[in-house]
Scaffold this active site. Structure first.
Site, PDB file in Angstrom:
ATOM      1  N   GLU A 234       0.834  -1.214   0.000  1.00  0.00           N
ATOM      2  CA  GLU A 234       0.000   0.000   0.000  1.00  0.00           C
ATOM      3  C   GLU A 234       0.864   1.258   0.000  1.00  0.00           C
ATOM      4  O   GLU A 234       0.557   2.240  -0.680  1.00  0.00           O
ATOM      5  CB  GLU A 234      -0.934   0.024   1.227  1.00  0.00           C
ATOM      6  CG  GLU A 234      -1.977  -1.087   1.245  1.00  0.00           C
ATOM      7  CD  GLU A 234      -3.068  -0.913   0.186  1.00  0.00           C
ATOM      8  OE1 GLU A 234      -3.114   0.134  -0.482  1.00  0.00           O
ATOM      9  OE2 GLU A 234      -3.879  -1.847   0.019  1.00  0.00           O
TER      10      GLU A 234
ATOM     11  N   THR B 298      -0.721   1.191 -10.326  1.00  0.00           N
ATOM     12  CA  THR B 298      -2.050   0.662 -10.009  1.00  0.00           C
ATOM     13  C   THR B 298      -2.843   1.595  -9.098  1.00  0.00           C
ATOM     14  O   THR B 298      -3.994   1.333  -8.780  1.00  0.00           O
ATOM     15  CB  THR B 298      -1.956  -0.765  -9.421  1.00  0.00           C
ATOM     16  OG1 THR B 298      -3.244  -1.352  -9.435  1.00  0.00           O
ATOM     17  CG2 THR B 298      -1.406  -0.761  -8.004  1.00  0.00           C
TER      18      THR B 298
ATOM     19  N   GLU C 272     -11.926   1.317 -10.443  1.00  0.00           N
ATOM     20  CA  GLU C 272     -11.549   0.434 -11.567  1.00  0.00           C
ATOM     21  C   GLU C 272     -12.469   0.535 -12.771  1.00  0.00           C
ATOM     22  O   GLU C 272     -12.011   0.564 -13.923  1.00  0.00           O
ATOM     23  CB  GLU C 272     -11.468  -1.025 -11.083  1.00  0.00           C
ATOM     24  CG  GLU C 272     -10.273  -1.338 -10.194  1.00  0.00           C
ATOM     25  CD  GLU C 272     -10.393  -0.874  -8.748  1.00  0.00           C
ATOM     26  OE1 GLU C 272     -11.481  -0.352  -8.385  1.00  0.00           O
ATOM     27  OE2 GLU C 272      -9.437  -1.021  -7.973  1.00  0.00           O
TER      28      GLU C 272
HETATM   29  C1  DMJ Z   1      -6.262   0.890  -5.034  1.00  0.00           C
HETATM   30  O1  DMJ Z   1      -5.470   1.042  -3.901  1.00  0.00           O
HETATM   31  C2  DMJ Z   1      -5.493   0.287  -6.171  1.00  0.00           C
HETATM   32  O2  DMJ Z   1      -6.153   0.527  -7.361  1.00  0.00           O
HETATM   33  C3  DMJ Z   1      -5.283  -1.200  -5.998  1.00  0.00           C
HETATM   34  O3  DMJ Z   1      -4.655  -1.771  -7.114  1.00  0.00           O
HETATM   35  C4  DMJ Z   1      -6.593  -1.895  -5.753  1.00  0.00           C
HETATM   36  N1  DMJ Z   1      -7.391  -1.285  -4.738  1.00  0.00           N
HETATM   37  C5  DMJ Z   1      -7.503   0.148  -4.684  1.00  0.00           C
HETATM   38  C6  DMJ Z   1      -8.688   0.723  -5.417  1.00  0.00           C
HETATM   39  O4  DMJ Z   1      -9.805  -0.029  -5.444  1.00  0.00           O
END
Ligand code: DMJ
Length: 435
Positions: free
Chosen positions: A99, A426, A342
């Site tokens: 994280e 991400t 997403e």
């Molecule tokens: C974010 O912290 C990132 O996109 C991760 O890859 C997945 N979860 C959350 C968003 O939903």
């Protein structure tokens, strides 16, 4: 629409400024704040979520590049001043390597690239150094938690996403600082997961980093595995890494053969056993909805389009997407909505690569629902239940880093960001290949 999303962003940010300034996250119902970590005690070595704990400025760091992209100069300046004044990683706390890497390391690196401010790179380098001990396991796959001051580690049960989604951030840090150690450690971790794939090419959902043994052999594209696949592809694009390209090609072929579920009701991705490919369940949810973006980026617009239609059906069936539901019965299996990005991320990629107006319409549906069901007087709130639309007192930093950024970019002039030159980590932090 871009202006409208900017106004939503400003509304959320001013709630943070007013009620949570200097803390990790806004609590948008009680108009207070939450910090992720507290100073550890012997009884509770990795306390998460205590109010009044130690702030790592999750929201300010995660949101900074969104402000830069939206042209919010005053807000970005105040945010920078807060970071200068308060952000220090010299803290005796165990943090979650994954994280902190995707939100803070990624955020610092992209904001450095967008602003040219070298202090942000120095902070990223300091953070990277403090996270490195996480990789000191016998397999090279990182422990889940690392103490930022002492380098002690804990947490041996991890998963492909947390082990394999570090190369964009650590790799970029290597390229920008000239220190190869970051790239090498993150690459090895990614390869170690890949090397433990089953004979049919799939990975499981839980693994022990000390022995490399799978604990749970369920394979899917959802949370816990999701960004492992995303990083295989993006590592090959961002760094031109041929190993990553090969690993991506093998993996996507296995996913489309065994996990994709082409039903009369549309294309979905299921849960299967990694060794046999036998179907275990037919769940899909908010986190799976990142996959059309990855498919579109890889050039598979056909599958991307079809899967996005499924995700959209999930949203419109309930008014807001649930965390998870069963696509064969259309029954919800996990009721919340965490303000996740997403589905909007995928909408943005599909619009960028196809130019089809359908995706602009989809974006409007999401903006309407967010404003109707999640907006509060001081920000935006997650939902406990997408059926009743009851709100939860939480606004995760990714709402400002990702959800509103992708929604803004969907409508902003195309020149705002060149997806052929930029790779998003991400957590939606854009990284440009400047090396
Ligand atoms: C974010 O912290 C990132 O996109 C991760 O890859 C997945 N979860 C959350 C968003 O939903």
């Amino acid at each position: 629409m871009a202006e409208r999303v900017r106004t939503d962003f400003l509304h959320a940010w001013s709630g943070y400024q007013q009620y949570a300034w200097g803390h990790d996250e806004l609590k948008p119902l009680t108009q207070s704040y939450r910090d992720w970590y507290s100073t550890p005690t012997r009884e509770n070595p990795a306390r998460v979520g205590d109010p009044g704990g130690t702030s790592l400025l999750m929201t300010p760091v995660d949101a900074l590049d969104t402000m830069l992209l939206m042209g919010l100069k005053d807000e970005a300046k105040q945010d920078r001043e807060l970071i200068d004044k308060q952000l220090s990683f010299d803290k005796d706390i165990y943090v979650k390597n994954f994280e902190i890497t995707i939100r803070l390391l990624g955020g610092l690196l992209s904001s450095y690239q967008l602003s040219g401010d070298k202090r942000l790179l120095a902070l990223a380098d300091d953070l990277g150094t403090r996270l490195l001990p996480a990789f000191n396991s016998p397999t090279g796959m990182p422990y889940v938690f690392v103490n930022l001051k002492t380098g002690s580690v804990r947490g041996v049960e991890s998963n492909p996403a947390e082990i394999g989604s570090l190369i964009i951030e650590f790799g970029t840090l290597s390229k920008l600082t000239g220190k190869p150690v970051y790239y090498d450690k993150a690459k090895r971790a990614l390869v170690e997961v890949y090397n433990r794939r089953s004979p049919i090419g799939l990975v499981g959902s839980s693994i022990t980093v000390e022995t490399g043994k799978w604990i749970d052999t369920t394979s899917h594209i959802s949370g816990g595995i999701d960004s492992y696949y995303e990083y295989l592809l993006k590592c090959s694009i961002l760094f031109g890494d041929k190993d990553c390209e090969r690993m991506w090609q093998t993996s996507i072929a296995a996913l489309n053969k065994y996990v994709a579920d082409d039903t009369a009701g549309g294309l979905w991705y299921a849960q299967v056993d990694m060794n046999t490919g036998k179907k275990i369940s037919t769940h899909y949810g908010a986190l799976d909805a990142f996959f059309p973006a990855v498919l579109a980026l890889s050039g598979d617009l056909d599958r991307a389009r079809r899967l996005q239609e499924s995700s959209y059906k999930m949203w419109t069936t309930f008014g807001v997407e649930p965390e998870e539901f069963d696509y064969t019965t259309m029954k919800i299996t996990y009721q919340g909505y965490e303000l996740r990005p997403e589905i909007i991320e995928s909408t943005y990629y599909l619009y960028y690569f196809s130019g089809e107006p359908r995706y602009l319409d989809m974006g409007k549906t999401f903006a309407d629902s967010l404003e109707k069901y999640c907006r509060t007087d001081s920000g935006f709130a997650a939902l406990i239940n997408v059926g009743t639309k009851e709100k939860r007192d939480a606004m995760e930093s990714f709402f400002l880093a990702e959800t509103l950024k992708y929604l803004y970019l969907l409508y902003a002039p195309r020149s705002t960001l060149d997806l052929h030159k930029t790779v998003f980590n991400t957590e939606a932090h854009p990284i440009e290949r400047t090396w």
